[in-house]
Motif scaffolding. Structure first.
Motif, PDB file in Angstrom:
ATOM      1  N   LEU A   5       0.808  -1.217   0.000  1.00 21.15           N
ATOM      2  CA  LEU A   5       0.000   0.000   0.000  1.00 21.15           C
ATOM      3  C   LEU A   5       0.843   1.270   0.000  1.00 21.15           C
ATOM      4  CD1 LEU A   5      -2.879  -1.027   2.423  1.00 21.15           C
ATOM      5  CD2 LEU A   5      -2.987  -0.732  -0.058  1.00 21.15           C
ATOM      6  N   ILE A   6       2.049   1.208   0.521  1.00 21.23           N
ATOM      7  CA  ILE A   6       2.930   2.372   0.514  1.00 21.23           C
ATOM      8  C   ILE A   6       3.398   2.688  -0.902  1.00 21.23           C
ATOM      9  CG2 ILE A   6       5.224   3.178   1.196  1.00 21.23           C
ATOM     10  CD1 ILE A   6       4.803   1.832   3.870  1.00 21.23           C
ATOM     11  N   GLN A   7       3.579   1.659  -1.709  1.00 17.94           N
ATOM     12  CA  GLN A   7       4.109   1.863  -3.052  1.00 17.94           C
ATOM     13  C   GLN A   7       3.109   2.604  -3.925  1.00 17.94           C
ATOM     14  OE1 GLN A   7       5.317  -1.869  -4.709  1.00 17.94           O
ATOM     15  NE2 GLN A   7       6.690  -2.320  -3.025  1.00 17.94           N
ATOM     16  N   ASN A   8       3.638   3.460  -4.784  1.00 15.93           N
ATOM     17  CA  ASN A   8       2.836   4.187  -5.747  1.00 15.93           C
ATOM     18  C   ASN A   8       3.053   3.533  -7.109  1.00 15.93           C
ATOM     19  OD1 ASN A   8       1.423   6.010  -7.237  1.00 15.93           O
ATOM     20  ND2 ASN A   8       2.646   7.789  -6.657  1.00 15.93           N
ATOM     21  N   PRO A   9       1.990   3.198  -7.826  1.00 15.34           N
ATOM     22  CA  PRO A   9       2.180   2.519  -9.099  1.00 15.34           C
ATOM     23  C   PRO A   9       2.915   3.360 -10.137  1.00 15.34           C
ATOM     24  CG  PRO A   9      -0.126   3.105  -8.808  1.00 15.34           C
ATOM     25  CD  PRO A   9       0.581   3.401  -7.517  1.00 15.34           C
ATOM     26  N   LYS A  10       2.961   4.685  -9.954  1.00 16.77           N
ATOM     27  CA  LYS A  10       3.649   5.548 -10.909  1.00 16.77           C
ATOM     28  C   LYS A  10       5.103   5.794 -10.517  1.00 16.77           C
ATOM     29  CE  LYS A  10      -0.612   7.786 -12.162  1.00 16.77           C
ATOM     30  NZ  LYS A  10      -1.369   9.024 -12.118  1.00 16.77           N
ATOM     31  N   GLY A  11       5.559   5.218  -9.441  1.00 10.95           N
ATOM     32  CA  GLY A  11       6.959   5.351  -9.060  1.00 10.95           C
ATOM     33  C   GLY A  11       7.226   6.375  -7.984  1.00 10.95           C
ATOM     34  N   GLY A  12       6.219   7.149  -7.547  1.00 10.92           N
ATOM     35  CA  GLY A  12       6.431   8.147  -6.511  1.00 10.92           C
ATOM     36  C   GLY A  12       6.614   7.495  -5.157  1.00 10.92           C
ATOM     37  N   GLY A  13       5.646   6.707  -4.772  1.00 10.54           N
ATOM     38  CA  GLY A  13       5.705   5.899  -3.566  1.00 10.54           C
ATOM     39  C   GLY A  13       6.006   6.657  -2.304  1.00 10.54           C
ATOM     40  N   LEU A  14       6.901   6.120  -1.520  1.00 14.30           N
ATOM     41  CA  LEU A  14       7.234   6.650  -0.209  1.00 14.30           C
ATOM     42  C   LEU A  14       7.865   8.036  -0.302  1.00 14.30           C
ATOM     43  CD1 LEU A  14       7.237   5.893   2.787  1.00 14.30           C
ATOM     44  CD2 LEU A  14       9.497   4.942   2.454  1.00 14.30           C
ATOM     45  N   SER A  15       8.662   8.282  -1.310  1.00 15.94           N
ATOM     46  CA  SER A  15       9.345   9.569  -1.413  1.00 15.94           C
ATOM     47  C   SER A  15       8.362  10.700  -1.668  1.00 15.94           C
ATOM     48  CB  SER A  15      10.393   9.530  -2.521  1.00 15.94           C
ATOM     49  OG  SER A  15       9.759   9.326  -3.769  1.00 15.94           O
ATOM     50  N   ILE A  66      11.383  14.337   1.642  1.00 16.60           N
ATOM     51  CA  ILE A  66      12.356  13.973   2.677  1.00 16.60           C
ATOM     52  C   ILE A  66      13.101  12.709   2.261  1.00 16.60           C
ATOM     53  CG2 ILE A  66      12.636  13.210   5.065  1.00 16.60           C
ATOM     54  CD1 ILE A  66      10.287  15.001   5.791  1.00 16.60           C
ATOM     55  N   GLY A  67      12.366  11.734   1.715  1.00 15.91           N
ATOM     56  CA  GLY A  67      13.008  10.511   1.238  1.00 15.91           C
ATOM     57  C   GLY A  67      13.958  10.793   0.094  1.00 15.91           C
ATOM     58  N   ASN A  68      13.672  11.821  -0.670  1.00 17.21           N
ATOM     59  CA  ASN A  68      14.528  12.207  -1.785  1.00 17.21           C
ATOM     60  C   ASN A  68      15.874  12.708  -1.274  1.00 17.21           C
ATOM     61  OD1 ASN A  68      14.416  12.114  -4.493  1.00 17.21           O
ATOM     62  ND2 ASN A  68      13.268  14.006  -4.779  1.00 17.21           N
ATOM     63  N   GLN A  69      15.855  13.453  -0.193  1.00 21.14           N
ATOM     64  CA  GLN A  69      17.080  14.025   0.341  1.00 21.14           C
ATOM     65  C   GLN A  69      17.929  12.973   1.053  1.00 21.14           C
ATOM     66  OE1 GLN A  69      15.614  17.080   2.881  1.00 21.14           O
ATOM     67  NE2 GLN A  69      14.939  18.405   1.205  1.00 21.14           N
ATOM     68  N   LEU A  70      17.287  12.005   1.708  1.00 24.22           N
ATOM     69  CA  LEU A  70      18.034  11.025   2.491  1.00 24.22           C
ATOM     70  C   LEU A  70      18.557   9.864   1.637  1.00 24.22           C
ATOM     71  CD1 LEU A  70      15.789  10.809   5.678  1.00 24.22           C
ATOM     72  CD2 LEU A  70      17.920  12.059   5.387  1.00 24.22           C
ATOM     73  N   MET A  71      17.666   9.246   0.869  1.00 20.86           N
ATOM     74  CA  MET A  71      18.064   8.037   0.149  1.00 20.86           C
ATOM     75  C   MET A  71      17.967   8.179  -1.357  1.00 20.86           C
ATOM     76  SD  MET A  71      16.318   5.058   2.440  1.00 20.86           S
ATOM     77  CE  MET A  71      14.659   5.582   2.182  1.00 20.86           C
ATOM     78  N   GLY A  72      17.157   9.078  -1.830  1.00 26.68           N
ATOM     79  CA  GLY A  72      16.930   9.192  -3.259  1.00 26.68           C
ATOM     80  C   GLY A  72      15.722   8.369  -3.661  1.00 26.68           C
ATOM     81  N   VAL A  73      15.085   8.743  -4.752  1.00 31.68           N
ATOM     82  CA  VAL A  73      13.867   8.080  -5.192  1.00 31.68           C
ATOM     83  C   VAL A  73      14.154   6.647  -5.615  1.00 31.68           C
ATOM     84  CG1 VAL A  73      12.000   8.145  -6.889  1.00 31.68           C
ATOM     85  CG2 VAL A  73      12.851  10.269  -5.906  1.00 31.68           C
ATOM     86  N   LYS A  74      15.215   6.435  -6.333  1.00 34.15           N
ATOM     87  CA  LYS A  74      15.529   5.099  -6.850  1.00 34.15           C
ATOM     88  C   LYS A  74      15.757   4.115  -5.706  1.00 34.15           C
ATOM     89  CE  LYS A  74      16.645   2.124 -10.023  1.00 34.15           C
ATOM     90  NZ  LYS A  74      15.583   1.263 -10.424  1.00 34.15           N
ATOM     91  N   GLN A  75      16.497   4.534  -4.684  1.00 33.87           N
ATOM     92  CA  GLN A  75      16.760   3.619  -3.572  1.00 33.87           C
ATOM     93  C   GLN A  75      15.510   3.324  -2.769  1.00 33.87           C
ATOM     94  OE1 GLN A  75      20.107   5.200  -1.349  1.00 33.87           O
ATOM     95  NE2 GLN A  75      21.242   3.353  -1.868  1.00 33.87           N
ATOM     96  N   THR A  76      14.609   4.285  -2.647  1.00 32.97           N
ATOM     97  CA  THR A  76      13.378   4.059  -1.896  1.00 32.97           C
ATOM     98  C   THR A  76      12.534   2.995  -2.573  1.00 32.97           C
ATOM     99  OG1 THR A  76      13.384   6.348  -1.171  1.00 32.97           O
ATOM    100  CG2 THR A  76      11.329   5.162  -0.943  1.00 32.97           C
ATOM    101  N   THR A  77      12.384   3.091  -3.885  1.00 34.36           N
ATOM    102  CA  THR A  77      11.585   2.094  -4.591  1.00 34.36           C
ATOM    103  C   THR A  77      12.282   0.740  -4.584  1.00 34.36           C
ATOM    104  OG1 THR A  77      12.520   2.815  -6.694  1.00 34.36           O
ATOM    105  CG2 THR A  77      10.411   3.763  -6.053  1.00 34.36           C
ATOM    106  N   ASP A  78      13.609   0.725  -4.629  1.00 36.38           N
ATOM    107  CA  ASP A  78      14.335  -0.551  -4.558  1.00 36.38           C
ATOM    108  C   ASP A  78      14.109  -1.235  -3.213  1.00 36.38           C
ATOM    109  OD1 ASP A  78      15.328  -0.260  -7.099  1.00 36.38           O
ATOM    110  OD2 ASP A  78      17.325   0.409  -6.463  1.00 36.38           O
TER     111      ASP A  78
END
Length: 112
Positions: free
Chosen positions: A21-31, A37-49
């Protein structure tokens, strides 16, 4: 031991549901949900990974727990004899004859 398996199955199913449920089907998801905030700490790619790996890990864990849990169901010695007695009782009594008129239906008279 079976209770431990049941608790682990429920826990892994709830966590798997939350991750999905946290995941976004378009790739936004948690970030996208934390305003960058997730973008600054881990980056979008790492969050989805991380979310994708978590999905696979908990789905595999849930499958393994469901496959292994029947091995820990206690076997009762009397249960097989009870079912055998029930089968013998039901097969020993013949079915009762229907009550009332056992003749043919009015439209289905045998030919003479």
């Amino acid at each position: 031991m079976l209770i431990i398996f049941i608790i682990l199955i429920i826990l892994s199913a709830v966590i798997l549901g939350a991750i999905v449920l946290i995941q976004n089907p378009k790739g936004g998801g948690l970030s996208g949900s934390f305003g960058g905030i997730g973008n600054q700490l881990m980056g979008v790619k790492q969050t989805t990974d991380i979310l994708e790996k978590g999905t696979w890990i908990f789905a595999g864990l849930l499958a393994i727990l469901c496959i292994l849990s029947p091995m820990f169901i206690p076997k009762e010695a009397g249960s097989s004899s009870k079912s055998g007695e029930l089968i013998q009782k039901t097969s020993a009594t013949p079915p009762a004859a229907p009550s009332g008129n056992t003749g043919t239906l009015p439209g289905n008279q045998p030919s003479k």
